[in-house]
Design a protein around this motif. Structure first.
Motif, PDB file in Angstrom:
ATOM      1  N   VAL A  91     -13.776  23.534 -32.806  1.00 58.02           N
ATOM      2  CA  VAL A  91     -15.436  22.893 -32.607  1.00 58.02           C
ATOM      3  C   VAL A  91     -16.426  24.286 -32.682  1.00 58.02           C
ATOM      4  O   VAL A  91     -16.881  24.775 -32.296  1.00 58.02           O
ATOM      5  N   TYR A  92     -16.191  24.693 -34.206  1.00 54.03           N
ATOM      6  CA  TYR A  92     -16.933  25.844 -34.780  1.00 54.03           C
ATOM      7  C   TYR A  92     -18.552  25.537 -34.579  1.00 54.03           C
ATOM      8  O   TYR A  92     -19.011  26.518 -34.342  1.00 54.03           O
ATOM      9  N   ASP A  93     -18.894  24.303 -34.652  1.00 51.60           N
ATOM     10  CA  ASP A  93     -20.422  24.117 -34.600  1.00 51.60           C
ATOM     11  C   ASP A  93     -20.720  23.613 -33.224  1.00 51.60           C
ATOM     12  O   ASP A  93     -21.945  23.067 -33.216  1.00 51.60           O
TER      13      ASP A  93
ATOM     14  N   VAL B 199     -14.245  29.003 -24.317  1.00 51.62           N
ATOM     15  CA  VAL B 199     -14.191  30.363 -23.723  1.00 51.62           C
ATOM     16  C   VAL B 199     -15.300  31.162 -24.159  1.00 51.62           C
ATOM     17  O   VAL B 199     -15.605  32.066 -23.361  1.00 51.62           O
ATOM     18  N   CYS B 200     -15.798  30.907 -25.386  1.00 52.73           N
ATOM     19  CA  CYS B 200     -16.918  31.722 -25.718  1.00 52.73           C
ATOM     20  C   CYS B 200     -18.144  31.625 -25.109  1.00 52.73           C
ATOM     21  O   CYS B 200     -19.172  32.030 -25.230  1.00 52.73           O
ATOM     22  N   PHE B 201     -18.241  30.397 -24.332  1.00 53.63           N
ATOM     23  CA  PHE B 201     -19.486  30.228 -23.569  1.00 53.63           C
ATOM     24  C   PHE B 201     -19.276  30.194 -21.912  1.00 53.63           C
ATOM     25  O   PHE B 201     -19.816  29.426 -21.047  1.00 53.63           O
ATOM     26  N   TYR B 202     -18.136  30.802 -21.448  1.00 53.50           N
ATOM     27  CA  TYR B 202     -17.738  30.713 -20.200  1.00 53.50           C
ATOM     28  C   TYR B 202     -18.822  31.433 -19.311  1.00 53.50           C
ATOM     29  O   TYR B 202     -19.362  32.392 -19.791  1.00 53.50           O
ATOM     30  N   ASN B 203     -19.090  30.716 -18.214  1.00 54.52           N
ATOM     31  CA  ASN B 203     -20.102  31.408 -17.337  1.00 54.52           C
ATOM     32  C   ASN B 203     -19.946  31.430 -15.856  1.00 54.52           C
ATOM     33  O   ASN B 203     -20.982  31.857 -15.233  1.00 54.52           O
TER      34      ASN B 203
ATOM     35  N   GLN C  50     -15.213  32.774 -35.238  1.00 56.01           N
ATOM     36  CA  GLN C  50     -15.360  31.464 -36.117  1.00 56.01           C
ATOM     37  C   GLN C  50     -16.427  30.790 -35.921  1.00 56.01           C
ATOM     38  O   GLN C  50     -16.657  29.882 -36.551  1.00 56.01           O
ATOM     39  N   LEU C  51     -17.032  30.820 -34.604  1.00 55.04           N
ATOM     40  CA  LEU C  51     -18.360  30.224 -34.170  1.00 55.04           C
ATOM     41  C   LEU C  51     -19.420  30.063 -35.368  1.00 55.04           C
ATOM     42  O   LEU C  51     -19.758  31.337 -36.028  1.00 55.04           O
ATOM     43  N   ARG C  52     -19.960  29.001 -35.402  1.00 57.10           N
ATOM     44  CA  ARG C  52     -21.350  28.926 -36.389  1.00 57.10           C
ATOM     45  C   ARG C  52     -22.497  29.361 -35.545  1.00 57.10           C
ATOM     46  O   ARG C  52     -23.134  28.619 -35.021  1.00 57.10           O
ATOM     47  N   GLY C  53     -22.699  30.578 -35.466  1.00 56.01           N
ATOM     48  CA  GLY C  53     -23.845  31.360 -34.741  1.00 56.01           C
ATOM     49  C   GLY C  53     -23.662  31.704 -33.272  1.00 56.01           C
ATOM     50  O   GLY C  53     -22.406  31.756 -33.123  1.00 56.01           O
TER      51      GLY C  53
ATOM     52  N   PRO D 250     -34.539  26.256 -32.807  1.00 57.68           N
ATOM     53  CA  PRO D 250     -34.540  27.750 -33.012  1.00 57.68           C
ATOM     54  C   PRO D 250     -33.287  28.123 -33.376  1.00 57.68           C
ATOM     55  O   PRO D 250     -33.049  29.051 -34.238  1.00 57.68           O
ATOM     56  N   ASP D 251     -31.905  27.744 -32.991  1.00 58.86           N
ATOM     57  CA  ASP D 251     -30.575  28.171 -33.307  1.00 58.86           C
ATOM     58  C   ASP D 251     -30.472  27.839 -34.597  1.00 58.86           C
ATOM     59  O   ASP D 251     -29.683  28.583 -35.282  1.00 58.86           O
ATOM     60  N   ILE D 252     -30.673  26.733 -35.383  1.00 60.89           N
ATOM     61  CA  ILE D 252     -30.393  26.412 -36.640  1.00 60.89           C
ATOM     62  C   ILE D 252     -31.191  27.359 -37.571  1.00 60.89           C
ATOM     63  O   ILE D 252     -30.516  27.765 -38.671  1.00 60.89           O
ATOM     64  N   ILE D 253     -32.459  27.499 -37.117  1.00 60.70           N
ATOM     65  CA  ILE D 253     -33.198  28.315 -38.046  1.00 60.70           C
ATOM     66  C   ILE D 253     -32.798  29.665 -38.041  1.00 60.70           C
ATOM     67  O   ILE D 253     -32.672  30.454 -39.001  1.00 60.70           O
ATOM     68  N   LEU D 254     -32.225  30.089 -37.026  1.00 55.81           N
ATOM     69  CA  LEU D 254     -31.573  31.512 -36.688  1.00 55.81           C
ATOM     70  C   LEU D 254     -30.169  31.585 -37.624  1.00 55.81           C
ATOM     71  O   LEU D 254     -30.083  32.590 -38.351  1.00 55.81           O
ATOM     72  N   GLN D 255     -29.404  30.373 -37.604  1.00 53.92           N
ATOM     73  CA  GLN D 255     -28.376  30.437 -38.383  1.00 53.92           C
ATOM     74  C   GLN D 255     -28.583  30.796 -39.648  1.00 53.92           C
ATOM     75  O   GLN D 255     -27.913  31.272 -40.678  1.00 53.92           O
TER      76      GLN D 255
END
Length: 1134
Positions: free
Chosen positions: A295-297, A330-334, A356-359, A766-771
């Protein structure tokens, strides 16, 4: 009689004379009766399908043909062979080259005909179809069908429209899968998704969903959203009702598995409604981790919603087993409260996949940093180094320097698997690992994997030659392409100087072989064509080796030997026999990307000479402009199709010639790009369409398909981009109404929008424009977008205060690590004052990233240089890894500052030489610093020193150049030949080149290719002395480097033989020094004329005297069998 041969006879024999009228035609079988009627009305495809179906279930009797012919005569239909042939030819051309008509023909097929067509196209197990003495390679024919974008699109659309009504759903899904997986074009567009069946049996739905999951990365964001909507609709139909007749969440464990990567399109509220039992069941699936790994995106909000449901379902989120099942979540574990070191290490181990995440890399890096702090509680970094995965990439140089060699040794199995290292980090870790070794061994190198790039060139050169030979043979050879040119040269120089080189040369593969000098190749023997297949060759190497091997090998053996094809000369092409040439042409066609424009031009002339009636259409674009007159009518489609699959820069370096070809393309398209079929046909040509044509001739329907193709274009002109912007606004409306998916699909083209429009998008997404901003190049190409990105990121952190308390920084917001990572090239908008106020730790962590920003002005670079002094101390104390990490920032160093640096390592110099904006005085200081700090003189420089110095060599003076040792220079001459030095320097390099290869007047084609820009040092007499057949073998860069007053000494014959690519490189100042006759010769070279061929005329008169060609794909003219012709041309199994 073989079945298909009977079909041919049936349809050819309609011109037989005098069939008796008394024969009874009424007992003709119904299916043949139907086929005969279809022949009469010109529906040849229908007739062929009916005859095939009849043949599959009936025995052919001897009187069948007589009955058919009696039927035709009874209907008073008289055919002649020629009239029937003309009708068939017209029909075939329409089907083969007009996929829209093919779609119409398929739509008119009845159910049985459609089933027969699908059977032969998709379910035939036969590799060959026999037709009497003729055998058709059906496997290859099918392959060609699926490689034709237009025909493939038709097959896709007709399958959607008719298949599910005619065949079983499972068969139709299998057909869709074949079409979609084999095509280079993705036909899944949002409007097409609406045509998918809304009722499917379970197995068929699952299979089709699997196809869509596999094609996820090939589809647009809007299409993904549409596919998610279709899958949701299908899954909701099977959703049960609760006992209170209220719908429960349709998102079951099984449905999550079916959705696969499409779960990222679930709304937040839908995720929060998932039944806890279902989420528990899903996470318990063995393949849940594999699915969540893709789920890269996914966004942080959705990831945390899933984590919350998983937590609520009863899973212990701090249990190692649970953590291993979370995939990219896990990349967003809080859940960081009361976390112990073991849990932190388990999370870090799983987070190695987060790159591998997109952003969201800034957030990931921040989380890793927090987890690393927890993991090192009550332990030192030395103790946990091997158990914190790639979190070590976030360590600063000072932290890495503090590591003990023992810790690095113990952790090497982990460290060598980590990706994303900065060059400076690799240098430090490699130095630590090798600190106990006096001489590096093969074992050391084999343990280091990705860290081998940190081994110094001198260390490689000091190794035992036999161990170096093991490196180039063993599994470690996969890391050789990552080494610098200096490092590879150091390895090869040591091997070539030993007796082991002859036995090792066959094992040197890939890019490493390109570092072997021409003179070293000369000294070896035992070459054969098979050993060349896996090697990358410079053109100079290929020219020498091809000529050498051609004396004992057949052309087919050499042309099939990988990059050796780069070395075939025009003379060798011309000398090939007709049969050998035509049979070998496929090797040229499959390797066009390896050939020079001159070689392609030679191929075109050879093909025209031996078989102009079958010349591949794209080769006509290589010949003089007059030959484009042969492209018209039926030859237009194959012409455009073949050009669309090649690189026009390879075929036509000349702008004038390129424009002529594009004008012909526009004529062939009747002045418009009407729909997706035209986009399919154009292929790569779409990148070259003139702005005016895009403005007035591309429909919105075509634009919807073309957008993806435009994003693949390597280089669009500003005027083209402007027209694309207007088309996008016309297609999608105002950006204020765009969805997230539309913004993603528009991608880099958002940079064309106004600042106001960009601000709207930056606020909404904002995240898409940043990407998107992170994929954009220098500020010159996207200033408004990068500005919007900067403001978007800055606004989020607007309330942050500077961490520095110096009076100068009060009230100034300093850049944070998080911001610097997010901004990438947009860091250019930091003010000088803000850069000055950056925290020391922030600078140390991010200096390498800041050094990649290409658009900083001199004031910003100076501020960053001063920050480096503040953080790292005085210049003499800087280590090699400090200097390497500076990147562009190093350009701010003055000559006096450069003198203070420790520049003893050629690897440091090699990195510095990659900067192209050094002044001559700076370059001289770097050169002087290296010589003094390394204790070397110019006369003691090794070949790897010369290679590592790169552009810094241009700062050498006359006497220094002449003191370079010939043996060392000979090994580095190809690298020196890439430098754009001043003419006086090139003249000196030319002199020393003569000590390697002999007098300039004796140089051959491979030497001219080897020396590159050194040709700019030739004098008038030397230049005039070259045979005209050698002119194409100058490197294009070398042509540009010849001073205009020297260039004008070339004869008209020499200039006419430059070849298209070299002619296109002639500068304006060089042109201005040419006379009328020379300019005429230059134009001949640009046009691709063949002036050196005896007796060849130039211009239109020559082409008019030749036979007009029938291009490949034009109708067959043989009378042997019209329907055999049909089989070959239509590529259908009838």
């Amino acid at each position: 009689m073989p079945r298909l041969l009977k079909i041919c006879f049936l349809l050819i024999s309609m011109n037989r004379a005098e069939i008796t009228h008394s024969q009874d035609s009424e007992d003709l079988p119904p299916l043949l009766h139907k086929a005969a009627e279809e022949v009469i009305t010109g529906k040849y495809l229908n007739a062929l399908l009916d005859v095939l179906h009849f043949q599959s279930s009936n025995v052919w009797t001897a009187d069948m043909l007589t009955k058919v012919m009696a039927y035709f005569h009874a209907r008073e239909v008289m055919f002649t062979l020629s009239s029937l042939q003309m009708s068939i030819e017209s029909y075939l051309k329409n089907l083969l080259y007009q996929p829209r008509q093919l779609l119409s023909e398929f739509q008119q097929l009845d159910q049985q005909q459609f089933q027969t067509a699908m059977k032969y196209l998709f379910n035939s197990r036969k590799d060959h179809l026999e037709m009497g003495n003729i055998i058709l390679d059906w496997e290859k024919t099918r392959e060609r069908i699926f490689q034709s974008p237009g025909v493939n699109r038709t097959l896709f659309l007709i399958t959607l429209d008719k298949c599910f009504l005619t065949l079983s759903a499972l068969d139709c899904v299998d057909i869709l899968s074949q079409v979609l997986r084999t095509s280079a074009v993705n036909y899944l567009q949002p409007d097409v998704i609406g045509r998918l069946p809304n009722v499917l049996q379970e197995d068929a739905f699952r299979n089709l969903s699997t196809v869509f999951k596999d094609l996820y990365d090939k589809t647009s964001a809007n299409t993904r959203r549409a596919l998610y909507g279709w899958m949701k609709q299908m899954l909701q139909k099977s959703c049960d009702m609760s006992e209170f007749n209220e719908p429960i969440s349709w998102v079951s464990a099984e449905n999550l598995w079916i959705l696969g990567r499409y779960i990222v399109h679930l709304p937040l509220e839908e995720i929060l409604k998932i039944n806890l039992n279902e989420i528990r069941l899903f996470i318990s699936y063995d393949n849940a981790t594999k699915q969540l790994d893709t789920v890269y995106d996914i966004t942080p909000e959705l990831a945390q919603a899933f984590l919350e449901r998983i937590n609520s379902s009863g899973f212990d989120m701090k249990n190692t087993s649970t953590i291993y099942r979370l995939g990219l979540l896990v990349c967003f574990y809080n859940d960081m409260e009361q976390m112990d070191a073991a849990v932190a290490r388990a999370l870090l181990h799983q987070m190695i996949k987060c790159n591998q995440l997109r952003g969201f890399q800034a957030e990931v890096r921040k989380l890793k940093s927090r987890l690393l702090n927890i993991a090192t509680q009550n332990q030192t970094l030395n103790e946990v180094l091997g158990s914190v995965s790639d979190a070590v990439v976030g360590l600063t140089s000072s932290q890495l320097e503090s590591l003990s060699p023992e810790a690095v040794h113990n952790a090497i199995a982990t460290l060598n698997q980590v990706t994303g290292w900065a060059k400076s980090q690799v240098i430090i870790l490699s130095s630590k690992y090798l600190s106990y070794e006096k001489v590096v061994s093969f074992y050391d190198v084999s343990q280091m994997s990705t860290l081998v790039t940190g081994i110094s060139t001198q260390s490689f050169y000091s190794m035992n030659p036999k161990e170096l030979s093991q490196i180039i043979r063993g599994t470690t050879s996969q890391y050789l392409p990552d080494l610098s040119s200096a490092q590879r040269q150091g390895i090869l120089r040591k091997i070539t100087a030993s007796g082991d080189f002859s036995s090792s040369i066959k094992d040197i593969q890939g890019a490493c072989f390109k570092e072997i000098s021409l003179s070293d190749l000369w000294r070896q023997t035992g070459y054969n064509s098979s050993m060349m297949k896996e090697k990358e060759l410079r053109r100079s190497q290929a020219l020498y080796l091809y000529e050498l091997l051609s004396k004992k090998n057949y052309p087919v053996e050499l042309l099939s030997a990988g990059q050796l094809v780069k070395g075939i000369t025009c003379q060798l092409i011309e000398s090939m026999g007709t049969d050998i040439f035509l049979n070998s042409f496929r090797f040229f066609e499959n390797n066009l990307h390896l050939l020079s424009p001159y070689q392609v031009n030679c191929l075109a002339w050879k093909f025209w000479k031996v078989s102009n009636a079958s010349i591949p259409p794209f080769l006509l674009s290589v010949l003089p402009v007059e030959y484009l007159e042969y492209v018209s009518g039926p030859s237009c489609v194959p012409f455009i199709e073949s050009l669309g699959k090649t690189d026009m820069d390879l075929l036509n370096p000349s702008l004038h010639k390129k424009n002529a070809v594009l004008q012909k393309v526009q004529e062939c398209l009747n002045g418009s790009v009407a729909d997706e079929y035209d986009v399919d046909l154009l292929g790569n040509l779409i990148c070259l369409l003139p702005p005016a044509f895009l403005h007035g001739s591309m429909s919105l329907k075509a634009m919807a398909t073309a957008l993806h193709q435009f994003k693949l274009c390597r280089q669009l002109r500003h005027e083209q981009k402007t027209e694309i912007k207007y088309k996008l606004l016309e297609l999608y409306g105002s950006p204020k109404n765009w969805t997230a998916e539309t913004t993603l699909d528009v991608g880099p083209f958002v940079a064309l929008l106004s600042k106001r429009e960009l601000d709207v998008l930056a606020e909404k997404f904002p995240d898409i424009i940043l990407q998107i901003g992170k994929t954009i190049g220098p500020i010159s190409s996207a200033e408004e977008l990068l500005s919007a990105v900067f403001e978007s990121v800055s606004n989020v952190a607007a309330n942050m205060e500077s961490s520095l308390t110096t009076p100068d920084c009060l009230g100034t917001r300093a850049p944070s690590s998080n911001e610097i990572i997010k901004l990438a090239e947009a860091n250019v908008f930091w003010s000088v004052q803000e850069l000055k106020c950056m925290d020391a730790g922030t600078f140390d962590k991010n200096v390498e990233l800041l050094g990649t920003v290409s658009s900083f002005n001199s004031s910003q670079l100076i501020a960053l240089k001063e920050k480096a002094k503040q953080v790292w101390g005085s210049l003499p104390d800087w280590k090699s890894y400090h200097i390497v990490s500076l990147g562009h920032i190093a350009l701010a160093l003055t000559e006096h500052e450069i003198e203070e640096l420790d520049l003893h390592s050629i690897d440091t110099i090699s990195v510095l030489s990659q900067q192209t904006e050094w002044t001559l005085t700076q370059a001289r200081s770097i050169l002087q610093g290296f010589l003094e700090d390394s204790g070397k003189t110019v006369s003691t420089l090794k070949s790897f020193d010369l290679v590592g110095l790169g552009a810094i060599l241009c700062a050498l003076n006359t006497s220094e150049i002449m003191s370079i040792r010939t043996a060392e220079f000979s090994a580095a001459v190809a690298r020196v030949g890439l430098l754009l030095c001043s003419t006086p320097v090139l003249r000196q390099f030319k002199k020393i080149t003569e000590s390697v290869f002999g007098p300039a007047t004796s140089w051959n084609s491979s030497i001219l290719q080897e020396i590159g820009t050194i040709a700019g040092g030739l004098n008038e007499d030397e230049l005039k002395a070259f045979d005209r057949n050698l002119m194409p073998y100058f490197q294009p860069k070398g042509i540009r480097c010849i001073p205009p007053e020297i260039f004008q000494a070339l004869s008209p014959e020499q200039i006419a033989n430059l070849g298209p690519e070299n002619a296109a490189m002639v500068t304006r100042s060089q042109r201005e020094h040419l006379n009328a006759l020379q300019l005429q010769s230059l134009q001949l070279a640009l046009d691709g004329a063949r002036p050196s061929a005896p007796g060849t005329q130039h211009g239109a008169s020559a082409t008019q005297a030749l036979q007009t060609p029938a291009l490949s794909g034009a109708p067959c003219l043989s009378g042997f069998s019209i329907w055999l012709c049909a089989v070959f041309m239509l590529h259908l199994p009838f």
